[in-house]
Enzyme design. Structure first.
Site, PDB file in Angstrom:
ATOM      1  N   GLU A 166     -55.729   9.067  -9.354  1.00 52.21           N
ATOM      2  CA  GLU A 166     -57.015   8.383  -9.463  1.00 52.21           C
ATOM      3  C   GLU A 166     -58.061   9.279 -10.131  1.00 52.21           C
ATOM      4  O   GLU A 166     -58.184  10.463  -9.808  1.00 52.21           O
ATOM      5  CB  GLU A 166     -57.469   7.999  -8.048  1.00 52.21           C
ATOM      6  CG  GLU A 166     -58.763   7.239  -7.950  1.00 52.21           C
ATOM      7  CD  GLU A 166     -59.101   6.876  -6.505  1.00 52.21           C
ATOM      8  OE1 GLU A 166     -60.039   6.092  -6.302  1.00 52.21           O
ATOM      9  OE2 GLU A 166     -58.416   7.368  -5.573  1.00 52.21           O
ATOM     10  N   LYS A 215     -60.445  -1.003  -9.177  1.00 50.28           N
ATOM     11  CA  LYS A 215     -60.288  -0.872  -7.725  1.00 50.28           C
ATOM     12  C   LYS A 215     -61.049  -1.992  -7.019  1.00 50.28           C
ATOM     13  O   LYS A 215     -62.193  -2.288  -7.364  1.00 50.28           O
ATOM     14  CB  LYS A 215     -60.809   0.497  -7.289  1.00 50.28           C
ATOM     15  CG  LYS A 215     -60.434   0.925  -5.883  1.00 50.28           C
ATOM     16  CD  LYS A 215     -60.810   2.381  -5.664  1.00 50.28           C
ATOM     17  CE  LYS A 215     -60.341   2.915  -4.341  1.00 50.28           C
ATOM     18  NZ  LYS A 215     -60.643   4.358  -4.173  1.00 50.28           N
ATOM     19  N   CYS A 258     -55.538   3.672  -4.324  1.00 48.64           N
ATOM     20  CA  CYS A 258     -55.894   4.426  -3.117  1.00 48.64           C
ATOM     21  C   CYS A 258     -56.327   3.511  -1.967  1.00 48.64           C
ATOM     22  O   CYS A 258     -55.500   2.902  -1.310  1.00 48.64           O
ATOM     23  CB  CYS A 258     -56.959   5.465  -3.447  1.00 48.64           C
ATOM     24  SG  CYS A 258     -57.034   6.819  -2.226  1.00 48.64           S
ATOM     25  N   SER A 302     -56.383  10.860  -2.205  1.00 51.27           N
ATOM     26  CA  SER A 302     -56.328  10.737  -0.747  1.00 51.27           C
ATOM     27  C   SER A 302     -56.393  12.133  -0.142  1.00 51.27           C
ATOM     28  O   SER A 302     -55.462  12.925  -0.266  1.00 51.27           O
ATOM     29  CB  SER A 302     -55.030  10.027  -0.344  1.00 51.27           C
ATOM     30  OG  SER A 302     -54.932   9.907   1.053  1.00 51.27           O
TER      31      SER A 302
END
Length: 628
Positions: free
Chosen positions: A46, A113, A165, A192
């Protein structure tokens, strides 16, 4: 469908905010390695172009423009391969966290996202906007139009889509919709953060999703201490239909860590080669791995020349010393001697050649000696036991060790104040003042050593001390980084016993036989931390119930009483002390040196727990408990 074989790869990258050269080089190296393995789809973490920890810079339009320029550069490297790259995109003054899909030098689209992380250390809604489910839009950048949104892609007849995520951690996650649309492969680029035991949750999240949604699931996380406080474990997972195909070793010192697997897609796919991995979490091992990598990245990314430590012989400073020693040991194991030395960017070719002639044990001690300088700063209240503990530990790991006393400096400051107020300072009347001056006088000299060395000064505060302000501001809180600020004292004490037995740090035998003490009062008073405060296990229970579980003071009291921790009056006394000290010392927590996020929560007011500096101090709530 016909049988299709795809070679999939996930790469963990050790990125740094705004470090374009480093970040692009890691991305290029990952793409090059994937191409050599004939990978069809490569998943990168990410926001890996800018790095995840840019914070409020994500609100600066110029950063988005710069990142897009880098994306176009990356696009040209994607020859004969599909690469998924994390990048933020500006559209109509809104910022979206996306995964860009590039296939053979062509941008196919951007998946945005849909769920933003906003609990704990996360503040994503401050920067980004959530994308609505099932919507696909279009935007223009540099004269070219691109698709963005909830997109389903295709590779050689295999359909795939994304969860980014946080998307995967929500009950109504995108995978629920992807399954109904026949998606066979889900990609999850993540940032994460590390926390003790979290890898078990993440493993189950991925493997169980692959079973529930009858798909292949590819996950790739960031790696290392990215921006200062948060550490990423670099986990890469590939699973199919509830079976784990690939998983890497976490928290390695590499810049790029890739896993590759060939996966078969059919109407009823069965994972051909699986690994039997049952998570057995050892939090001591996890902590040591995270601390050592966190310190290594903090040192090299801040361009510092090692560490300086005021080694008191107590538990906290001993853990900091061992963490640096383990940083060297683990770094050599991960990169080799020459690779570790080169990555520090601190040594000459002549030094590197010399290190290469030494045995494994010799080179570890030699490097610790170059990277860690310790000093024991004694007073008339210090004991022979703590000096021995400090000296023996430093010698056993190879650290440079100095020792001096600070009594004259303490006497100098004391006499100045005694002359000003025209009375002598006494332990009966000026206890805190006489304790604090000893801790504060230790700061200037150790800072001088850090300046001379061009090194980072390690602060030694732990989470239990931060909760109640049991630390001297501008004394033992002084430092460039506070590596153990995220863990409690009870954990520290058991960890040191484990490190002595399991990692072979025999120099810890001395501190492991000592009762934690500040050694600031005269020896005849037999000062200990727990006598000043309360049992550390109880302190930690109160802290967690109050600020992680968010119970009221009376609910905390009831739970401690139900658990039989102590009698009612003792519990009342502990709660009175805890909440009073907690409220009084928020200003200290605001000023602590940066600390690593290591547990599932922390007391850091800048990244996890905000509390007012001025408050009523729970007076009404504590009075209600008194009346029970």
């Amino acid at each position: 469908m016909k049988e299709t074989r795809l070679t999939l790869a996930g790469a963990a990258l050790n990125q740094t905010p705004l470090d374009w050269d480093n970040n692009l080089q890691n991305i290029k190296d990952a793409i090059t390695e994937a191409i050599t393995h004939n990978v069809d789809i490569l998943l990168l973490p990410e926001l890996c172009i800018t790095s995840y920890g840019c914070e409020d810079l994500f609100l600066s339009p110029w950063l988005g423009e710069e990142a897009f320029d880098k994306l176009l550069q990356i696009k040209e490297w994607c020859v004969g391969i599909t690469v998924c790259v994390g990048i933020h995109i500006w559209i109509d003054k809104q910022v979206y966290n996306t995964a860009c899909v590039i296939k053979n030098q062509e941008i196919l689209g951007f998946t945005a996202k849909q769920f933003l992380a906003k609990d704990g250390i996360h503040y994503e809604p401050r920067w980004f906007t959530e994308w609505p489910a099932n919507q696909v839009g279009e935007f223009e950048m540099k004269g070219q139009k691109y698709r963005i949104g909830d997109i389903i892609y295709e590779e050689q007849g295999v359909t795939y889509a994304f969860e980014i995520c946080e998307d995967a951690w929500r009950p109504n996650r995108p995978a629920e919709r992807h399954m109904a649309k026949g998606v066979q492969l889900i990609l999850n680029p993540s940032a994460s953060h590390f926390a003790l035991s979290k890898t078990d949750l993440r493993y189950r999240l991925v493997v169980e999703a692959s079973k529930k949604y009858k798909c292949t699931y590819l996950y790739a996380n960031l790696l290392g201490n990215e921006a200062g406080k948060v550490i990423y474990d670099g986990e890469v997972l590939i699973a199919q239909n509830g079976k784990l195909i690939k998983r890497n070793d976490l928290l390695c010192f590499k810049s790029v860590d890739m896993e590759v697997a060939e996966v078969t897609f059919t109407d009823s796919p069965v994972a051909e080669e699986t690994i039997h991995y049952l998570p057995t979490i050892d939090e001591n091992k996890e902590l040591m791995a995270a601390l050592s990598l966190g310190l290594f990245d903090y040192m090299r990314k801040s361009h510092s020349r090692g560490f300086v430590l005021s080694l008191s012989g107590g538990a906290d400073s001993s853990l900091c010393a061992v963490a640096v020693a383990e940083m060297v040991r683990r770094g050599i194991a991960s990169l080799g001697v020459l690779g570790f030395v080169a990555k520090t960017q601190l040594f000459s070719l002549k030094d590197a050649a010399y290190f290469d002639t030494l045995t494994k044990e010799q080179v570890a001690c030699e490097l610790v000696g170059r990277l860690l300088t310790c000093a024991y700063q004694g007073t008339v209240n210090s004991s022979d036991d703590t000096y021995t503990s400090a000296k023996e530990l430093a010698d056993s790991i190879g650290a440079r060790f100095y020792s001096w006393t600070i009594d004259e400096q303490v006497k100098g400051y004391t006499s100045i104040i005694e002359g000003a107020i025209d009375r002598p300072l006494t332990w009966a009347e000026d206890d805190v003042t006489l304790q604090n001056i000893q801790a504060r006088v230790r700061a200037p000299a150790i800072w001088m050593l850090a300046n001379i060395k061009g090194a980072l000064l390690l602060a030694t505060s732990n989470r239990s001390e931060a909760a109640v302000g049991y630390a001297t501001m501008d004394g033992d809180t002084a430092g460039s980084i506070s590596p153990i600020a995220g863990i409690d004292k009870a954990f520290v004490r058991q960890f040191l016993i484990w490190a002595q037995k399991e990692l072979g740090y025999q120099g810890l035998q001395y501190v492991n036989n000592l009762q934690p003490t500040a050694e600031l009062r005269p020896a005849k008073e037999a000062q200990t931390d727990e006598k000043d405060l309360m049992p550390y296990e109880v302190l930690n229970q109160i802290e967690r119930l109050a600020f992680y579980d968010r119970y009221s003071p009376q609910e905390v009291y009831n739970k401690l009483l139900e658990a039989g921790v102590a009698d009612a009056e003792t519990i009342k006394g502990w709660l009175q002390k805890f909440y009073s000290l907690w409220s009084r010392n928020q200003w200290k927590r605001e000023r602590y040196a940066p600390g690593f996020h290591l547990d599932d929560y922390s007391l850091d007011p800048r990244s996890w727990l905000r509390f007012p500096i001025l408050s009523g101090g729970f007076r009404s709530e504590l009075n209600e408990i008194k009346a029970l």
